[in-house]
Every structure is written in C-alpha cells, then in structure tokens.
Design an enzyme around this catalytic site. Sequence first.
Site, PDB file in Angstrom:
ATOM      1  N   GLU A 115      78.437  26.907  26.198  1.00 10.68           N
ATOM      2  CA  GLU A 115      77.324  26.025  25.824  1.00 10.68           C
ATOM      3  C   GLU A 115      76.286  26.768  24.971  1.00 10.68           C
ATOM      4  O   GLU A 115      75.736  26.199  24.032  1.00 10.68           O
ATOM      5  CB  GLU A 115      76.700  25.424  27.084  1.00 10.68           C
ATOM      6  CG  GLU A 115      77.686  24.483  27.773  1.00 10.68           C
ATOM      7  CD  GLU A 115      77.141  23.892  29.057  1.00 10.68           C
ATOM      8  OE1 GLU A 115      76.921  24.655  30.006  1.00 10.68           O
ATOM      9  OE2 GLU A 115      76.908  22.668  29.093  1.00 10.68           O
ATOM     10  N   GLU A 135      83.341  23.980  35.201  1.00  7.00           N
ATOM     11  CA  GLU A 135      82.360  23.269  36.037  1.00  7.00           C
ATOM     12  C   GLU A 135      82.938  22.126  36.857  1.00  7.00           C
ATOM     13  O   GLU A 135      82.667  22.007  38.054  1.00  7.00           O
ATOM     14  CB  GLU A 135      81.203  22.720  35.176  1.00  7.00           C
ATOM     15  CG  GLU A 135      80.171  23.753  34.803  1.00  7.00           C
ATOM     16  CD  GLU A 135      80.481  24.490  33.512  1.00  7.00           C
ATOM     17  OE1 GLU A 135      81.664  24.476  33.088  1.00  7.00           O
ATOM     18  OE2 GLU A 135      79.565  25.079  32.936  1.00  7.00           O
TER      19      GLU A 135
END
Length: 246
Positions: A115, A135
């Site tokens: 990210e 995640e």
Amino acid sequence: MSGFETLLYEKKDHIAYVTLNRPQALNVYNIQMRDDLYQVLGAIKDDSEVRVAIFKGAGEKAFCAGADLSEFLSAPSPVIARQARFGRDVWGLFLNIPQPLIAAVHGYVLGSGIEIALSCDIRIASEDAKFALPEVGLGILPAAGGTQTLPRAIGRARALEMLLANRRLSSEEAYAMGLVNQVVPKNKLLETAEEVARKIASFDPRAVRNAKQAVLRGLDLSLSEGLELERRLAMGLRGYKGGHEG
Ligand code: COA
C-alpha cells in the site's frame, strides 16, 4: 539525517529519502510509523527544495512486511485497532503530495508495504521482491488504500486474486502485471531509483507538479473533465514559461 523512531529522513540535491527503519521487525507498519510518516509527508509537501522523494526499506530482508500484527491484531477489538490506524490520514496525505514519489522495494513487500508502494507514483523493485496482501486471510482488510489502488494498478481480476486468495507475486510477475515499473538487481536498486529521481529533479518543478496533478486528478474524472483539467494546468504554466500544446 533526521531520525524519527521508525524512519530516517534525509535530503540531498533536491531529493528526499525516507527509509522505513525497523529492520529487526521487517519494517512493519505500526502506530509510531504512522505518526512519523505523517510528519515526514507534511514536511515534504511544504518543502519547495524537495522535488522528488524516494521511499525505501532498511535491512536486507524487507521493504515492509505489512502491519505490525503485535499492535493491530492484539488491540482490545478490531474496531479499536482500525480506529488507531485511521487516527491520522496518512494515506490521504500521500495522495496530496505534489512532488513525485518513488518506491524502491526489495524483499518482503506485504500488506501495508504494497500500500505504501502504491501510494507512490513510480515503483522500482529488486529481483528478490515478493508481493502479497495477507489481510483478508487474517480477517481484516488492507484499508490503507489497497482495495482501491491495487485494482487501478493491475486491474480488477488480478487485484481480487491477490486480495481474496492471497496470490503472491514475484518481482517478474509484478512487472508483467504493471505493479512495478522496473525490476533491477538488488545491488542496483537505490542507484536506479536515484537515476530516475535525478532526472525528475532536473526538470522544471512546476511542470513536474502539474503533470503529476493532471494524471492523478484526471484518473478520477471523465475524459472531457480531464481534458479541461489538463488545459487549465497547461495554461497555468504558460504564464510562467510558455505552455505547449503537444
Ligand atoms: N508484525 C510484527 N512483527 C513481525 C511481522 C508483523 N507483520 N512480520 C515479521 N515480524 C517480526 C517477527 O516476529 C520477527 O521478530 P523476532 O525476530 O523478534 O521474532 C522478525 O520480524 C523477523 O521475522 P521472521 O518471521 O523471523 O522472518 P522470516 O524470514 O522467517 O519470515 C515473513 C518472514 C514475512 C514470511 C514472516 O515474518 C511473516 O509471515 N510475517 C507476517 C506477514 C504478515 O502477515 N503481515 C501482515 C500483513 S497485514
């Protein structure tokens, strides 16, 4: 060189260097890093001497192995963990940095690591880079922009495969999918990022900023609105140095 608890910040010849600096924990993103990044990004944004910034990871093994699981998954509840993470809008700030940002990534580039790289404009990877978004498998979402930035970078189906099935990518696969701009030998990673940075820093900073803005803001617009934005940004430069309808 300015030392934050989790980052190193350096400036040289119009280039800022931000090093994620928790190598003993594979540079994982914790609340302190969130606060440090927020400060550093704010400093870059307001510093007209900085024409371009390079983000990199300390140590041999990782750019960043994701969120610090000892903080984010051990909080009293997932809601509180999420609130802690959202307390400062680092990711919104990333989007509003006018100067180009280059991510130079190696080793593990997981979760928040991807990210951060996706919040940069240009990504250069070393041959040993490994990319994944673990995640969902941990019962959380990559909520530092990943669900939005990844499909924009590599397309919906590929992004969903990484998100939902924890598909891992080698650096070559990441290159083939357009996740990274270049793959280079590990000992050439910083040098290559610096070459790109020096080229950018040698150009008129207003032209560079307007070009970045035209692309980033234009991606959220219809084509006709985007063309209007481009016209305004080109006109803005004209008074300065003479715009050019290419
Ligand atoms: N949060 C907190 N600490 C982490 C971490 C994380 N996400 N990832 C690694 N670390 C720590 C380890 O606990 C270890 O610390 P220690 O030396 O005090 O025990 C240190 O970093 C080195 O990691 P280690 O697991 O020994 O390295 P490895 O080379 O054997 O394995 C990984 C590397 C990346 C495969 C493995 O660390 C891993 O799977 N990490 C979790 C990745 C993840 O799920 N990230 C979260 C995304 S949201």
